[in-house]
Design a protein around this motif. Sequence first.
Motif, PDB file in Angstrom:
ATOM      1  N   GLU A 220      12.986  10.543 -10.324  1.00  0.00           N
ATOM      2  CA  GLU A 220      13.557   9.205 -10.529  1.00  0.00           C
ATOM      3  C   GLU A 220      12.476   8.130 -10.541  1.00  0.00           C
ATOM      4  N   GLU A 221      11.399   8.367  -9.816  1.00  0.00           N
ATOM      5  CA  GLU A 221      10.319   7.383  -9.758  1.00  0.00           C
ATOM      6  C   GLU A 221       9.682   7.170 -11.131  1.00  0.00           C
TER       7      GLU A 221
ATOM      8  N   ASP B  40      11.890   4.674 -13.069  1.00  0.00           N
ATOM      9  CA  ASP B  40      12.438   3.502 -12.373  1.00  0.00           C
ATOM     10  C   ASP B  40      12.021   2.169 -12.983  1.00  0.00           C
TER      11      ASP B  40
ATOM     12  N   GLN C  16       9.252   0.602 -12.608  1.00  0.00           N
ATOM     13  CA  GLN C  16       8.450  -0.190 -11.676  1.00  0.00           C
ATOM     14  C   GLN C  16       6.952   0.053 -11.846  1.00  0.00           C
TER      15      GLN C  16
ATOM     16  N   SER D 119       8.000   1.661 -18.365  1.00  0.00           N
ATOM     17  CA  SER D 119       8.208   0.353 -17.726  1.00  0.00           C
ATOM     18  C   SER D 119       8.021  -0.775 -18.738  1.00  0.00           C
TER      19      SER D 119
END
Length: 266
Positions: free
Chosen positions: A139-140, A143, A145, A218
């Motif tokens: 999931e990172e 994300d 981010q 991102s």
Amino acid sequence: MAPKTKRRANGRRSPWAAAALIGLGLLITGGVYAGASAAVAAGDDSTSTSALTVEDGKKLFQANCATCHGLDLQGSEAGPSLYGAGELSVEFQMATGRMPLQMQGPQAPQKEPQFTQEQIEAVAAWVQSVAPGPTFPSEETLDGQGDIARGAELFRINCAMCHNVAAAGGALTEGKYAPGLSSTSPLHMYAAMVTGPQNMPVFNDMTLSLEDKRDIISGLIFLQENESAGGFSLGGLGPVSEGLFIWIFGIGSLIAITVWITAKSN
């Protein structure tokens, strides 16, 4: 002689009484059935997502995909082998509607998916169990981010020549094209980089590291969530659309003003 008493008529009812009783019974029965069905459905919601198994995925594949890809994923003249494709590629192709293929052409167009997400994941799990390949990221990674500026730079270097610097897509050779990415999900961005669908090259971890991919994703998410900083984007298609806009509206306005001034002077 005793007076005669009037006898009450027994068994006489309104002709609508029977219909009213039947209707009332049907309403009560229907309400009870609907309530019971809703209760059962609510109880099954917790298990509906796990109802499909790998074996169900195998059956779905054999019924819908084996004609082109073979019963054992060996491929055929109509479709490539899926050895090493993995669940990530299967999910990408089916969830974007590219598979099953609608018709032969330069490339498979994106369309509405033909299966539910649960069915797609079941088929993907079966393919992964038979011929392992790329799998889902953490999931990172998805994300959004990561480093947006670095991701935008990596996108311009590695992707913009096909997908356009604004991720609006672009034409390729022989009727092929790179799709726009304005509505592509983070998972499918990652899947495209890892599996290389259509004419896209595979960006393995030696070419783009996992952190690089996260930054690119991102940057694309930032583009999706923010309007063009330069105003009207004109589709983000570059100098062609900008030149056409200037020619039609800019030159057209000058011609209109000239005609108006001439008419006034006359």
